[in-house]
Design a protein around this motif. Structure first.
Motif, mmCIF file in Angstrom:
data_model
loop_
_atom_site.group_PDB
_atom_site.id
_atom_site.type_symbol
_atom_site.label_atom_id
_atom_site.label_comp_id
_atom_site.label_asym_id
_atom_site.label_seq_id
_atom_site.Cartn_x
_atom_site.Cartn_y
_atom_site.Cartn_z
ATOM 1 N N ARG A 130 -5.208 0.032 2.745
ATOM 2 C CA ARG A 130 -5.175 0.390 1.369
ATOM 3 C C ARG A 130 -5.100 1.927 1.388
ATOM 4 N NH1 ARG A 130 -9.313 -1.649 -2.574
ATOM 5 N NH2 ARG A 130 -9.444 0.448 -3.075
ATOM 6 N N ASN A 161 2.425 1.861 -3.352
ATOM 7 C CA ASN A 161 1.374 2.444 -4.220
ATOM 8 C C ASN A 161 1.424 3.811 -3.994
ATOM 9 O OD1 ASN A 161 0.132 1.109 -6.146
ATOM 10 N ND2 ASN A 161 -1.008 -0.378 -4.751
ATOM 11 N N THR A 208 -10.061 -0.272 4.740
ATOM 12 C CA THR A 208 -9.231 -0.880 5.897
ATOM 13 C C THR A 208 -9.724 -0.979 7.234
ATOM 14 O OG1 THR A 208 -7.526 0.841 5.033
ATOM 15 C CG2 THR A 208 -6.952 0.085 7.120
ATOM 16 N N ASN A 223 -10.994 3.990 0.754
ATOM 17 C CA ASN A 223 -9.676 3.130 1.358
ATOM 18 C C ASN A 223 -9.811 3.107 2.909
ATOM 19 O OD1 ASN A 223 -8.555 3.049 -1.125
ATOM 20 N ND2 ASN A 223 -7.285 4.870 -1.160
ATOM 21 N N SER A 268 0.877 -1.248 -0.039
ATOM 22 C CA SER A 268 0.068 -0.043 -0.113
ATOM 23 C C SER A 268 0.880 1.321 -0.040
ATOM 24 C CB SER A 268 -0.941 0.058 1.184
ATOM 25 O OG SER A 268 -1.976 -0.899 1.185
#
Lengths: 118, 560
Positions: free
Chosen positions: B97, A84, B65, B61, A81
């Motif tokens: 994320r 990214n 998560t 996100n 993550s």
């Protein structure tokens, strides 16, 4: 090297300039502790010149920019993550500032720093 | 069990959470509340996302998560708060994320470290955990950018410590944390110029605020599944969507831009506006406010009159919604049916509700006839549905005992080769449809479908329209009744109870999957509650919820 046409003349943007933007964006990214020398040769050069920038490699061709970033990250995070995020942030910031498409951003995790072993 | 909303806590349980130190199960409840509230406000958080990359996914996100973290917590039935926090951190780490997700995972990681091996969490431990959260979050970055979620967790940790010194209880500390987080989020544009330019507050910080606010709302007994009305930045006003969710009695849309004379008392403003209309949104930017409201015809000038008392109106926009919505609705209600080729088998299904039609369409029917218990379609309507299809092989699923006859008549009248599968309800129709082989022979399709409809047990829950005694069950008018495969099996006072009796009678343990199709007069939150109950009682079963939109039947239950 990476050039754009302007009615008055050409504009050349050197990889070092782009690397500076990439470096700034990378270091502000969450989870990144520092950049890392990409190989032995860079480490040796760094030994002789402490102020030499390192850890970012910029290439360009007619289709756009290719960026490699070498980093050390904090232990205990989901590396997928956070790398990214680094790639997205770098791409966004370069495209916003320079206006050239970034084709690839490769993020290489060279090491981990452990501040909280749990 | 994602996507379901938590129900409001019972008074006793709430009291327990408020009074005693929080144990593992209490922490789990709080987390669920935080997650649910964050999910409710997810789109709003997304709309704020401009930093570091304006990709509008912060809310999503963070929800993903938190969901991963909560799923991990659900794996453990431990009462030990330390162990619970540990699974929380583990889940958040694995499911992190995006940027905000990673930071959130670090916050929980620090939180868990402080909770280590403690049985329960009291105020002091909670505060220490928040500080550890802050420290861990800040360790993850060399050049912390202020005006982000980091600033918010820092402010929270500082405030919590001050409150602890004053001897506050855990629930009081939570109140203060939420207030502080709110202030801190509002201040983010001052710290991070890019936010100010975009006229938003920080999205990650706002997300964190929603998590804590969700916990507080749970303790205060407030609902978690409807977003509260609040002031938004102009860029976040979602006027497009407001139009989609239009209800009856909203004839006109009025949008007013105005500058208030003195500082605007928002709460007051909102309260008065709700008396005039619905779908209220208020946005702010550069000292100017934009108000959006849907009002009935007779109230169309009231928002203007009212706002004029408070400030100077700059611009008014008014639109006749009925007209627009009719157009929109036509597009939206159109269900995409598959097109059949000549020689293939086409299925015609009778569907009692819009949601069910949608499912039928997704399963591959070629035509849909609307109809159900009290609105049987005519032979002509059924004929019209398949006469123009480019194939001669037709299967009709009447999905109701009363419609079967009409379907058979239609089959007798036409020159096409038509088979009627005697499906008595929608779930049987779905099961039959799953066996469809469009390129096969009509006979083998019929055979497979006949077999399929025997494999599904169907329960229906509805309200009795008269007092009667059938099959030894006494029913009073207005009671809730449960039918299994068309046979009356129970009369009860509540839908929940009817469900319980239905599942018992159906011997649900012999099956694997329970699907609930809820009707037009059944609120989703109620269905969620029932689904949660079913899931806890029959943990081995798969439970699914779909919007059926049927009239009369609150629930149609498929058991297979």
């Amino acid at each position: 090297m990476t050039d754009q046409i302007n009615p008055l003349g050409n504009i050349y943007i050197f990889p070092q300039a782009i690397a500076t933007i990439a470096r700034q964006a990378t270091l502000q990214s969450y989870g990144v502790i520092s950049l890392a020398p990409k190989n032995l040769s860079e480490s040796v050069k760094l030994f002789f010149n402490k102020k030499r920038p390192f850890g970012i490699n910029v290439r360009a061709d007619s289709s756009g920019l290719y960026i490699d970033i070498y980093i050390i990250v904090e232990y205990g995070m989901r590396i997928k993550s956070l790398t990214n995020s680094v790639a997205n942030t770098v791409k966004y910031n370069i495209e916003k500032t320079i206006g050239m498409p970034v084709q690839r951003v490769n993020v290489h995790v060279r090491g981990l720093r452990i501040s909280n072993p749990d | 069990m994602s996507g379901k909303s938590i129900t409001i806590l019972g008074e006793a349980e709430r009291h327990r959470l408020l009074q005693s130190p929080v144990d593992g199960s209490g922490l789990k409840l709080l987390l669920e509340a935080g997650l649910t509230w964050l999910r409710t406000n997810q789109q709003y958080v997304n709309s704020l996302n401009v930093f570091p990359v304006p990709d509008g996914d912060t809310g999503t996100n963070m929800v993903l998560t938190m969901q991963a973290a909560y799923d991990e917590v659900c794996q453990h039935q431990s009462l030990n708060v330390g162990e619970m926090a540990h699974s929380l951190a583990q889940g958040a780490l694995m499911g992190a994320r995006g940027n905000s997700g990673v930071i959130l995972s670090q916050i929980w990681r620090g939180f868990a470290r402080a909770m280590d091996h403690y049985e329960t969490m009291d105020a002091a431990l909670f505060v220490r955990a928040l500080q550890e959260s802050r420290n861990t979050a800040y360790k993850g970055v060399v050049k912390p950018v202020e005006g982000t979620i980091l600033t918010v967790i820092n402010d929270i940790a500082v405030e919590a410590e001050n409150r602890l010194k004053e001897g506050d209880k855990l629930s009081d500390i939570l109140v203060n944390i939420v207030e502080t987080a709110d202030e801190s989020v509002k201040n983010t544009p001052e710290l991070l110029p890019i936010l100010k330019q975009a006229g938003v507050v920080d999205s990650g910080g706002k997300g964190l605020f929603f998590i804590f606010e969700g916990m507080l709302r749970l303790l205060q007994g407030n609902s978690l599944d409807t977003a509260i009305a609040e002031i938004k930045p102009l860029s976040a006003l979602d006027l497009e969507n407001a139009l989609e969710t239009i209800e009856e009695g909203q004839d006109y849309e009025v949008v007013i831009d105005f500058v208030p004379h003195s500082s605007l008392d928002l709460e007051d403003y909102y309260t008065n506006l709700t008396k005039i209309g619905t779908s209220i949104q208020v946005g702010e930017g550069d000292g100017m406010y934009r108000m959006h409201i849907h009002v009935p015809f007779e109230n169309r000038y009231s928002p203007i009159d009212y706002t004029m008392e408070l400030g100077t109106i700059q611009k008014v926009m008014m639109e006749n919604l009925l007209d627009q919505v009719n157009n929109k609705k036509r597009d939206k209600d159109k269900i995409k049916l598959i097109s059949v080729n000549p020689d293939e088998i086409a299925v015609v299904a009778v569907s009692p509700g819009h949601g069910l039609s949608r499912i039928f369409a997704s399963l591959g029917v070629a035509a849909i006839v609307e109809g159900g218990q009290t609105m049987n379609p005519s032979v002509k309507e059924i004929l019209a549905a398949f006469e123009n299809l480019p194939t001669d092989k037709i299967i009709i699923l009447p999905n109701n005992k009363n419609i079967q006859l009409a379907a058979e008549k239609a089959a007798a009248v036409t020159v096409k080769n038509v088979a009627v599968i005697p499906t008595r309800n929608t779930p049987q129709g779905f099961s039959a449809l799953l066996r469809l082989m469009p390129n096969g022979e009509l006979e083998e399709n019929v055979e497979a479908m006949m077999e399929a409809i025997r494999e599904v047990e169907t329960g229906e829950i509805t309200t009795a329209t008269r007092t009667i005694e059938i099959d030894d069950v006494e029913v009073q008018k207005g009671q809730v009744i449960a039918l299994l495969n068309g046979k009356l099996i129970a009369s009860t006072q509540s839908i929940d109870e009817a469900c319980i009796r239905l599942l018992e009678k159906a011997q649900v343990e012999n099956y694997e999957r329970i699907t609930l199709f809820y009707g037009e007069n059944m609120p989703l939150s109620h269905v969620n509650k029932i689904a949660d109950w079913i899931q806890t009682t029959y943990p081995e079963h798969e439970v699914e919820i779909h919007e059926g939109g049927q009239a009369h039947y609150q629930l149609i239950v498929a058991i297979e």
